[in-house]
Design a protein around this motif. Structure first.
Motif, PDB file in Angstrom:
ATOM      1  N   LYS A 138       0.829  -1.208   0.000  1.00  0.00           N
ATOM      2  CA  LYS A 138       0.000   0.000   0.000  1.00  0.00           C
ATOM      3  C   LYS A 138       0.865   1.260   0.000  1.00  0.00           C
ATOM      4  CE  LYS A 138      -4.180  -1.883   2.076  1.00  0.00           C
ATOM      5  NZ  LYS A 138      -5.110  -1.855   3.201  1.00  0.00           N
ATOM      6  N   THR A 139       1.983   1.229   0.729  1.00  0.00           N
ATOM      7  CA  THR A 139       2.901   2.366   0.747  1.00  0.00           C
ATOM      8  C   THR A 139       3.487   2.592  -0.638  1.00  0.00           C
ATOM      9  OG1 THR A 139       3.481   1.919   3.037  1.00  0.00           O
ATOM     10  CG2 THR A 139       5.014   3.282   1.786  1.00  0.00           C
ATOM     11  N   ARG A 140       3.911   1.511  -1.278  1.00  0.00           N
ATOM     12  CA  ARG A 140       4.498   1.632  -2.610  1.00  0.00           C
ATOM     13  C   ARG A 140       3.455   2.062  -3.649  1.00  0.00           C
ATOM     14  NH1 ARG A 140       7.676  -1.122   0.414  1.00  0.00           N
ATOM     15  NH2 ARG A 140       9.877  -1.449   0.020  1.00  0.00           N
ATOM     16  N   MET A 141       2.225   1.626  -3.463  1.00  0.00           N
ATOM     17  CA  MET A 141       1.153   2.074  -4.366  1.00  0.00           C
ATOM     18  C   MET A 141       0.941   3.585  -4.228  1.00  0.00           C
ATOM     19  SD  MET A 141      -1.652  -1.007  -4.116  1.00  0.00           S
ATOM     20  CE  MET A 141      -2.885  -0.168  -5.108  1.00  0.00           C
ATOM     21  N   GLY A 142       1.021   4.091  -2.999  1.00  0.00           N
ATOM     22  CA  GLY A 142       0.915   5.528  -2.774  1.00  0.00           C
ATOM     23  C   GLY A 142       2.048   6.283  -3.453  1.00  0.00           C
ATOM     24  N   ASN A 143       3.264   5.725  -3.371  1.00  0.00           N
ATOM     25  CA  ASN A 143       4.403   6.352  -4.040  1.00  0.00           C
ATOM     26  C   ASN A 143       4.229   6.350  -5.553  1.00  0.00           C
ATOM     27  OD1 ASN A 143       5.586   6.745  -1.557  1.00  0.00           O
ATOM     28  ND2 ASN A 143       6.910   4.957  -1.696  1.00  0.00           N
ATOM     29  N   CYS A 144       3.696   5.250  -6.085  1.00  0.00           N
ATOM     30  CA  CYS A 144       3.429   5.172  -7.524  1.00  0.00           C
ATOM     31  C   CYS A 144       2.382   6.209  -7.937  1.00  0.00           C
ATOM     32  CB  CYS A 144       2.937   3.789  -7.916  1.00  0.00           C
ATOM     33  SG  CYS A 144       4.227   2.578  -8.064  1.00  0.00           S
TER      34      CYS A 144
END
Length: 118
Positions: free
Chosen positions: A37-43
């Protein structure tokens, strides 16, 4: 339009490459739901940033021209690179989303099976 890893290395900095490599196997298999979820936010942030980046640059160039300040010419290649980066991060986001869905299904199966045992 798939972008190869070689193209990605030419387009992205080390932080962006790390995000992209985390979305590929075997890296994505080792991530938990919170990290995904954190990486999706960064994307999502990267997609938003690169989505209209060229228009922002064109507007600032227009303002500088109006003020009669000498500016470098924006090459068409840059515009293409901005589009490629946007596509690249969209593909990365989609891979994370697919993995998140898979993990959430696994967790729901585990939760329902543990409730049945009680």
């Amino acid at each position: 339009m798939k972008i190869t890893q070689k193209e990605a290395k030419m387009l992205c900095n080390s932080v962006e490459l790390r995000l992209i490599s985390d979305s590929l196997s075997p890296g994505i298999d080792s991530l938990n739901v919170k990290k995904i979820k954190t990486r999706m936010g960064n994307c999502a942030k990267a997609i938003k940033y690169w989505n209209n980046r060229y228009q922002v640059l064109e507007k600032s160039h227009a303002k500088l021209k109006k003020a009669k300040i000498e500016i470098p010419i924006l090459p068409a290649l840059k515009k293409e690179n901005f589009k490629k980066k946007n596509i690249l991060f969209q593909e990365t986001y989609d891979r994370f989303k697919k993995q998140l869905t898979k993990l959430e299904k696994q967790q729901s199966v585990v939760k329902t099976s543990s409730k049945k045992r009680k």
